[in-house]
Scaffold this active site. Structure first.
Site, short mmCIF file in Angstrom:
data_model
loop_
_atom_site.label_atom_id
_atom_site.label_comp_id
_atom_site.label_asym_id
_atom_site.label_seq_id
_atom_site.Cartn_x
_atom_site.Cartn_y
_atom_site.Cartn_z
N CYS B 104 0.65 -1.21 -0.02
CA CYS B 104 -0.18 -0.10 -0.10
C CYS B 104 0.71 1.24 0.05
CB CYS B 104 -1.01 0.01 1.24
SG CYS B 104 -2.42 -1.12 1.13
N VAL B 105 2.25 1.37 0.33
CA VAL B 105 2.99 2.39 0.28
C VAL B 105 4.19 2.22 -0.45
CG1 VAL B 105 2.28 3.33 2.52
CG2 VAL B 105 4.05 1.36 2.08
#
Lengths: 171, 105
Positions: B104-105
């Protein structure tokens, strides 16, 4: 994956709270948008200003008082999630710092950067970072109090103008 | 599993067009995939990122996050977005012939 809906092309994310756990969702959403090629604007207002103030951005804390979901952090201490985290314990000096430290350690392990580095990354990724005019006035802040990644200070009207065609997300 | 001919070679791809087996990848394919993604030429900087992604995938079974990409490959975030406009991690993964990054990052 097939999707018949129009894909999201712009987002405007509002961060109005300043706890460590309250700022990260906005940062992750903004960065994630850029990773997907979605245009992103990140707007800090009210207590969310803490994340973009030079004096405070490195020291955001997890609130351990009145945070009824804090037992979600129990597994970080190898304890079951069913153990409650009473507010009275949260009020003991140092507990908030300890919780904050634990959460930061966990995030580092997941490759989630600290707030300052994250904001730099989001800015480099091409997202616009803005601060709220009214919050600046209220907290007696000047442009010099803010980290350099803040592109500008906006009124509510300017925020809406900048958000034309965007989905607005309040965190 | 859909099949696709890329640079004259038949390969298996997933529903989103990512190569299923990164070992089937060749550098000629990279250029063809890149062009389909709107990147006309692969410069040394593109190749640096692509080779780093492949090395990461080989070691960890997944593509790197943008932060890791930036810290370990030395290519700054700004440049990553310039090299792969519209989503560096995914675009680079596609061109590098590895599966879609899951982070997600």
């Amino acid at each position: 994956m097939s999707n018949t809906q129009e894909p999201i092309s712009r987002v405007s994310i509002i961060c109005a709270k300043g706890g460590l756990d309250e700022v990260y969702p906005a940062l992750i959403l903004a960065n994630g948008a850029r990773m997907e090629g979605i245009e992103a604007t990140l707007f800090f207002t009210f207590f969310g200003m803490k994340a973009v103030m030079k004096a405070t951005y490195e020291n955001l804390k997890v609130a351990t008082v009145g945070n009824s979901a804090l037992n979600l952090a129990m597994p970080m201490m190898k304890m079951p999630v069913t153990i409650p985290f009473p507010t009275l314990i949260g009020a003991i000096p140092g507990v908030s710092s300890l919780s904050t430290w634990m959460m930061k350690r966990e995030m580092e392990e997941l490759d989630i950067p600290p707030v300052g580095e994250f904001l730099e990354m989001i800015s480099d990724a091409g997202a616009g970072i803005f601060a709220c005019k009214l919050a600046m006035d209220m907290f007696k802040l000047t442009r010099d109090d803010l980290i350099p990644q803040v592109e500008g200070v906006l009124t509510v009207g300017e925020f809406y103008a900048k958000s034309a065609g965007a989905s607005i997300i309040f965190t | 599993m859909p099949e696709k001919i890329i640079a004259g070679k038949t390969v298996n791809v997933d529903d989103e067009g990512y190569l299923v087996d990164y070992k089937e990848w060749t550098e000629e394919m990279a250029l063809e995939i890149a062009r389909a993604e709107g990147i006309e030429e692969l410069t040394d900087r593109h190749l640096l990122v692509i080779n780093f992604m492949r090395a990461e995938f080989e070691a960890n079974g997944t593509g790197p996050s943008i932060r890791r990409l930036n810290k370990k490959s030395g290519v700054p975030t700004k440049e990553l977005y310039q090299l792969f406009p519209g989503g560096p991690a995914k675009k680079a993964a596609r061109i590098a012939g590895i599966t879609k990054p899951q982070g997600c990052v």
